[in-house]
Design a protein around this motif. Sequence first.
Motif, mmCIF file in Angstrom:
data_model
loop_
_atom_site.group_PDB
_atom_site.id
_atom_site.type_symbol
_atom_site.label_atom_id
_atom_site.label_comp_id
_atom_site.label_asym_id
_atom_site.label_seq_id
_atom_site.Cartn_x
_atom_site.Cartn_y
_atom_site.Cartn_z
ATOM 1 N N TYR A 45 5.661 28.792 21.819
ATOM 2 C CA TYR A 45 5.380 28.413 20.431
ATOM 3 C C TYR A 45 5.011 29.684 19.677
ATOM 4 O O TYR A 45 4.128 30.427 20.091
ATOM 5 C CB TYR A 45 4.251 27.393 20.426
ATOM 6 N N LEU A 46 5.728 29.914 18.575
ATOM 7 C CA LEU A 46 5.517 31.134 17.805
ATOM 8 C C LEU A 46 5.271 30.806 16.345
ATOM 9 O O LEU A 46 5.877 29.870 15.804
ATOM 10 C CB LEU A 46 6.761 32.041 17.866
ATOM 11 N N LYS A 67 4.985 33.234 12.606
ATOM 12 C CA LYS A 67 5.530 34.526 12.161
ATOM 13 C C LYS A 67 4.725 35.676 12.766
ATOM 14 O O LYS A 67 3.510 35.777 12.576
ATOM 15 C CB LYS A 67 5.469 34.624 10.641
ATOM 16 N N GLU A 68 5.403 36.509 13.525
ATOM 17 C CA GLU A 68 4.849 37.733 14.116
ATOM 18 C C GLU A 68 3.780 37.465 15.167
ATOM 19 O O GLU A 68 3.118 38.400 15.616
ATOM 20 C CB GLU A 68 4.280 38.661 13.027
ATOM 21 N N ASN A 69 3.591 36.220 15.565
ATOM 22 C CA ASN A 69 2.571 35.913 16.576
ATOM 23 C C ASN A 69 3.106 34.948 17.617
ATOM 24 O O ASN A 69 3.780 33.975 17.285
ATOM 25 C CB ASN A 69 1.343 35.262 15.930
ATOM 26 N N ILE A 70 2.775 35.214 18.875
ATOM 27 C CA ILE A 70 3.021 34.248 19.938
ATOM 28 C C ILE A 70 1.743 33.449 20.114
ATOM 29 O O ILE A 70 0.685 34.011 20.420
ATOM 30 C CB ILE A 70 3.390 34.950 21.258
ATOM 31 N N ILE A 71 1.822 32.146 19.884
ATOM 32 C CA ILE A 71 0.627 31.305 19.932
ATOM 33 C C ILE A 71 0.417 30.744 21.346
ATOM 34 O O ILE A 71 -0.700 30.687 21.842
ATOM 35 C CB ILE A 71 0.715 30.149 18.925
ATOM 36 N N ASP A 72 1.501 30.318 21.970
ATOM 37 C CA ASP A 72 1.388 29.701 23.291
ATOM 38 C C ASP A 72 2.669 29.999 24.047
ATOM 39 O O ASP A 72 3.735 29.571 23.626
ATOM 40 C CB ASP A 72 1.175 28.184 23.150
ATOM 41 N N GLU A 73 2.576 30.762 25.109
ATOM 42 C CA GLU A 73 3.772 31.076 25.913
ATOM 43 C C GLU A 73 3.603 30.565 27.336
ATOM 44 O O GLU A 73 4.180 31.100 28.284
ATOM 45 C CB GLU A 73 4.071 32.571 25.906
#
Lengths: 108, 112
Positions: free
Chosen positions: B48-49, B51-57
């Motif tokens: 889950y991304l 803009k410019e951030n990975i929130i949950d990988e």
Amino acid sequence: KNEVEQSPQNLTAQEGEFITINCSYSVGISALHWLQQHPGGGIVSLFMLSSGKKKHGRLIATINIQEKHSSLHITASHPRDSAVYTCAVNQGAQKLVFGQGTRLTINP
Amino acid sequence: NAGVMQNPRHLVRRRGQEARLRCSPMKGHSHVYWYRQLPEEGLKFMVYLQKENIIDESGMPKERFSAEFPKEGPSILRIQQVVRGDSAAYFCAGGQGNSPLHFGNGTRLTVT
């Protein structure tokens, strides 16, 4: 045990029959989705529910938050309804957890 | 509004090559999800991304897989040194707030 369980896994019916697909979940959710996927096709979001009932054409979706259960109904089923139907739940806003899908076949 | 666009629709790669899958969400979508569907299996969350951030990988394999959603341009799912087990349909979905997700048509990756 999966967090989201669907039944049945496979369902074959005759054209015109009333169809019910069930989904039970064991986690707290902010919303529940019903998705449709035709063979080799993309995914269509049919409904997003957080309470009550929604209707769109021949499709009806209901959710019971207390019982952690949702159903998808199809009235007057048609061969073009043949697809995989998947229920998915939002845990917060972050990710969807999917059921294993129900493969529906409607014979003419 | 063209919907969530994924390309290519079909991608064939030999073992060891790199695969790049693109997802252009709809205008206004602030977040993107990637899901994988292995043959005869259900959908599984990958990443889950915003803009410019990975929130949950938490659904991404630890090695060879990476994802980005830059300020400008599409979200990219990158698979390095592909193996046969990477063959699957990869779907992205875009969304904003608590609105329903919109899914792309998927990219079907075949590793030979």
